[in-house]
Design a protein around this motif. Structure first.
Motif, PDB file in Angstrom:
ATOM      1  N   THR A   1      -0.281   9.603  -4.626  1.00  0.00           N
ATOM      2  CA  THR A   1      -1.520   9.804  -3.876  1.00  0.00           C
ATOM      3  C   THR A   1      -1.489  11.155  -3.167  1.00  0.00           C
ATOM      4  O   THR A   1      -0.562  11.436  -2.411  1.00  0.00           O
ATOM      5  CB  THR A   1      -1.713   8.660  -2.853  1.00  0.00           C
TER       6      THR A   1
ATOM      7  N   PRO B   1      -1.598  10.670   1.270  1.00  0.00           N
ATOM      8  CA  PRO B   1      -1.169   9.320   1.628  1.00  0.00           C
ATOM      9  C   PRO B   1      -1.554   8.916   3.045  1.00  0.00           C
ATOM     10  O   PRO B   1      -1.746   7.732   3.314  1.00  0.00           O
ATOM     11  CB  PRO B   1       0.341   9.351   1.442  1.00  0.00           C
TER      12      PRO B   1
ATOM     13  N   TYR C   1      -5.029   7.475   2.768  1.00  0.00           N
ATOM     14  CA  TYR C   1      -4.951   6.236   1.998  1.00  0.00           C
ATOM     15  C   TYR C   1      -4.373   5.107   2.843  1.00  0.00           C
ATOM     16  O   TYR C   1      -4.923   4.003   2.898  1.00  0.00           O
ATOM     17  CB  TYR C   1      -4.102   6.475   0.747  1.00  0.00           C
TER      18      TYR C   1
ATOM     19  N   THR D   1       2.286   1.636  -3.485  1.00  0.00           N
ATOM     20  CA  THR D   1       1.234   2.092  -4.397  1.00  0.00           C
ATOM     21  C   THR D   1       0.973   3.581  -4.226  1.00  0.00           C
ATOM     22  O   THR D   1       0.852   4.319  -5.204  1.00  0.00           O
ATOM     23  CB  THR D   1      -0.059   1.288  -4.168  1.00  0.00           C
ATOM     24  N   ALA D   2       0.891   4.035  -2.974  1.00  0.00           N
ATOM     25  CA  ALA D   2       0.660   5.458  -2.713  1.00  0.00           C
ATOM     26  C   ALA D   2       1.793   6.293  -3.294  1.00  0.00           C
ATOM     27  O   ALA D   2       1.565   7.348  -3.889  1.00  0.00           O
ATOM     28  CB  ALA D   2       0.527   5.705  -1.214  1.00  0.00           C
TER      29      ALA D   2
ATOM     30  N   SER E   1       0.836  -1.207   0.000  1.00  0.00           N
ATOM     31  CA  SER E   1       0.000   0.000   0.000  1.00  0.00           C
ATOM     32  C   SER E   1       0.865   1.248   0.000  1.00  0.00           C
ATOM     33  O   SER E   1       0.561   2.232  -0.688  1.00  0.00           O
ATOM     34  CB  SER E   1      -0.922   0.019   1.222  1.00  0.00           C
TER      35      SER E   1
ATOM     36  N   ASN F   1       1.786   6.143  -7.319  1.00  0.00           N
ATOM     37  CA  ASN F   1       0.645   6.847  -7.903  1.00  0.00           C
ATOM     38  C   ASN F   1       0.574   8.315  -7.502  1.00  0.00           C
ATOM     39  O   ASN F   1      -0.316   9.029  -7.952  1.00  0.00           O
ATOM     40  CB  ASN F   1      -0.659   6.150  -7.532  1.00  0.00           C
TER      41      ASN F   1
END
Length: 114
Positions: free
Chosen positions: A36, A39, A42, A30-31, A27, A34
């Motif tokens: 995010t 974060p 998320y 991914t944050a 995770s 991408n």
């Protein structure tokens, strides 16, 4: 968020949700990948989801042991072979079916069964 703040947040998140760091690494990656925008939100949601589905964690097994843990176990075995718990650690070093990684055994002079 500074690196120190990020580390502190991640540590609190792991502790609060009673997780192991590896459970949130995907995770976190991914944050990051991408970009995010938030974060913290998320990762908090991810921690809740992981904690909700993980249930009680099984006790660690020798499959989870790092080479350092194995080195300690083999060193203790070399000092006192009676300390080797076959039920937990599998066959003694040097015995067929031994679970100790070869790289760990190679570092010991006496890696044969007593």
């Amino acid at each position: 968020m500074t690196e120190v703040q990020a580390r502190s947040f991640f540590g609190k998140l792991i502790s609060t949700h009673r997780l192991q760091p590896h459970q949130l690494l995907s995770s976190l990656a991914t944050a990051f990948v991408n970009g995010t925008p938030d974060p913290t939100a998320y990762l908090t949601a991810a921690a809740r989801a992981v904690a909700g589905r993980s249930g009680p964690r099984p006790a660690p097994t020798v499959a989870d042991w790092s080479d350092d843990v194995w080195r300690s176990a083999v060193a203790a075995y070399e000092g006192d072979p009676a300390r080797w718990d076959v039920a937990v650690m599998g066959p003694k070093p040097g015995v067929a079916g031994c679970l100790v990684p070869e790289a760990v055994l190679a570092g010991f002079v006496r890696a044969a069964a007593a």
